[in-house]
Design a protein around this motif. Structure first.
Motif, PDB file in Angstrom:
ATOM      1  N   THR A   1      82.045  30.637  32.941  1.00 41.03           N
ATOM      2  CA  THR A   1      83.566  31.177  32.881  1.00 41.03           C
ATOM      3  C   THR A   1      84.235  29.692  33.229  1.00 41.03           C
ATOM      4  OG1 THR A   1      82.874  33.074  33.960  1.00 41.03           O
ATOM      5  CG2 THR A   1      85.298  32.537  33.891  1.00 41.03           C
TER       6      THR A   1
ATOM      7  N   LEU B   1      94.862  42.981  32.190  1.00 42.07           N
ATOM      8  CA  LEU B   1      93.595  42.219  31.943  1.00 42.07           C
ATOM      9  C   LEU B   1      92.425  43.290  31.692  1.00 42.07           C
ATOM     10  CD1 LEU B   1      91.848  39.454  31.994  1.00 42.07           C
ATOM     11  CD2 LEU B   1      91.657  40.124  34.601  1.00 42.07           C
TER      12      LEU B   1
ATOM     13  N   TYR C   1      83.437  43.272  34.513  1.00 45.28           N
ATOM     14  CA  TYR C   1      82.359  42.580  33.836  1.00 45.28           C
ATOM     15  C   TYR C   1      81.035  43.724  34.299  1.00 45.28           C
ATOM     16  CZ  TYR C   1      79.543  38.972  32.170  1.00 45.28           C
ATOM     17  OH  TYR C   1      78.415  38.215  31.158  1.00 45.28           O
TER      18      TYR C   1
ATOM     19  N   ILE D   1      92.059  36.512  27.912  1.00 46.43           N
ATOM     20  CA  ILE D   1      90.612  36.364  27.921  1.00 46.43           C
ATOM     21  C   ILE D   1      90.061  36.123  26.438  1.00 46.43           C
ATOM     22  CG2 ILE D   1      90.322  39.017  27.777  1.00 46.43           C
ATOM     23  CD1 ILE D   1      87.673  38.333  29.675  1.00 46.43           C
TER      24      ILE D   1
ATOM     25  N   MET E   1      87.985  40.101  36.768  1.00 46.34           N
ATOM     26  CA  MET E   1      87.419  40.311  35.593  1.00 46.34           C
ATOM     27  C   MET E   1      85.819  40.474  35.938  1.00 46.34           C
ATOM     28  SD  MET E   1      84.783  38.027  33.504  1.00 46.34           S
ATOM     29  CE  MET E   1      84.949  36.542  34.429  1.00 46.34           C
TER      30      MET E   1
ATOM     31  N   THR F   1      90.118  43.038  28.649  1.00 48.55           N
ATOM     32  CA  THR F   1      88.720  42.590  28.822  1.00 48.55           C
ATOM     33  C   THR F   1      87.861  43.663  28.151  1.00 48.55           C
ATOM     34  OG1 THR F   1      89.452  41.477  30.845  1.00 48.55           O
ATOM     35  CG2 THR F   1      86.823  42.165  30.719  1.00 48.55           C
TER      36      THR F   1
ATOM     37  N   LEU G   1      88.995  32.532  30.523  1.00 49.02           N
ATOM     38  CA  LEU G   1      90.227  33.001  31.375  1.00 49.02           C
ATOM     39  C   LEU G   1      91.314  31.915  31.193  1.00 49.02           C
ATOM     40  CD1 LEU G   1      88.612  34.765  34.278  1.00 49.02           C
ATOM     41  CD2 LEU G   1      89.284  35.863  32.102  1.00 49.02           C
TER      42      LEU G   1
ATOM     43  N   HIS H   1      92.383  35.493  37.980  1.00 51.21           N
ATOM     44  CA  HIS H   1      91.782  36.972  37.151  1.00 51.21           C
ATOM     45  C   HIS H   1      90.366  36.961  37.425  1.00 51.21           C
ATOM     46  CE1 HIS H   1      95.515  36.664  34.110  1.00 51.21           C
ATOM     47  NE2 HIS H   1      95.706  37.239  35.301  1.00 51.21           N
TER      48      HIS H   1
END
Lengths: 136, 136, 136
Positions: free
Chosen positions: A115, A53, A98, A126, A94, A57, A85, A90
């Motif tokens: 989200t 991930l 972020y 993602i 994330m 991402t 997502l 996750h």
């Protein structure tokens, strides 16, 4: 009359249909849904960063950024970021990525964000799109 | 002061709640999520085109277009198209239909697009909404 | 140069990541995805209203409204409302609540709307975001 301009960074794979990776018209810039594809290699199919991930991402955010820059914008101009997502589990990871990313890419108030958890094509964890309003 | 105007094509069924099929304010036009409902017949419930993805997709695009036109816009003004499918296996076919449609309905750069896979009410395979920025 | 301003109502819990509950720049105001969290209590984790869809939906709408007001807007300025539900069976009840709410909170044409069915974190039944265009 203000032209609508397609934004197509050189790093990006050709869209799989008749849409633009981004468009700008006047001071509005819309980035299409980006996924974690690595920079395009001619003659090869798009390949996602990964498999983690984290890698997907950060690549996805880099892909959004390339389109913003192609249109003369930065993350500071972004008003809304939509994060898709595939797995509720996750969310925390994330968010950590972020935060880490935007601590280095933002000087103004952060964008709003939504989200949600949806289906994505196999292998993609993602997808992110963004709406920016430029100063002029 | 710029008025917000509801856009309600005659072909459209009444929304199932207090929302507009489209609204325009100044040079911003937002189309609500459209599905593949056939033109409304008074006294009958909304009926989707179908049953194929092809029929629903083309009807959905026609329904979006009717709202754009009601607001004085065309596909050329559209900045962002959001496509909601229910099945990842529909992606390739939807893209083929999308390309076929926009080869005939577009003279400018294509809009940006995000496609995700969600749940929709029974019988519906696709939903599309759109954001347009007009010239004036 | 127009500043992008973060909108952070006092009633709201701190976002779980580096995003704003809402941002305004010029006449564009974007509200981030809101859920049915009750007004924040310092030192306690966010708690959703509930457990009913009714309580969560009305709290979510109130949370969106607080952000609009923080940015000098009202529901009358809203162009687009995105409703994320987790269950298709909630559509009719959400619509009834939506109508009930907006009969009291709207003097202009209703906003456009898209409703899709997605995954949300455990305990949350609805999420809503909104895009507003102010008069000036």
């Amino acid at each position: 009359m203000t032209d609508k301009i397609a934004l197509t960074p050189k790093t990006h794979t050709t869209p799989p249909a008749k849409f633009s990776h981004g468009v700008r018209k006047g001071n509005i810039l819309q980035v299409a849904g980006q996924v974690g594809f690595l920079p395009a290699v001619e003659g090869e199919p798009p390949t996602p960063a990964g498999p983690s991930l984290r890698e997907q991402t950060l690549q996805t955010l880099a892909n959004v950024q390339a389109i913003l820059e192609e249109g003369g914008a930065t993350w500071d101009d972004v008003m809304m970021i939509r994060v898709y997502l595939t797995d509720v589990d996750h969310f925390a990871e994330m968010n950590a990525l972020y935060n880490e990313y935007f601590e280095q890419h933002l000087t103004t108030a952060p964008a709003a964000r939504t989200t949600v958890y949806v289906g994505l094509p196999a292998g993609l964890l993602i997808e992110i799109d963004a709406l920016a309003v430029l100063d002029h």
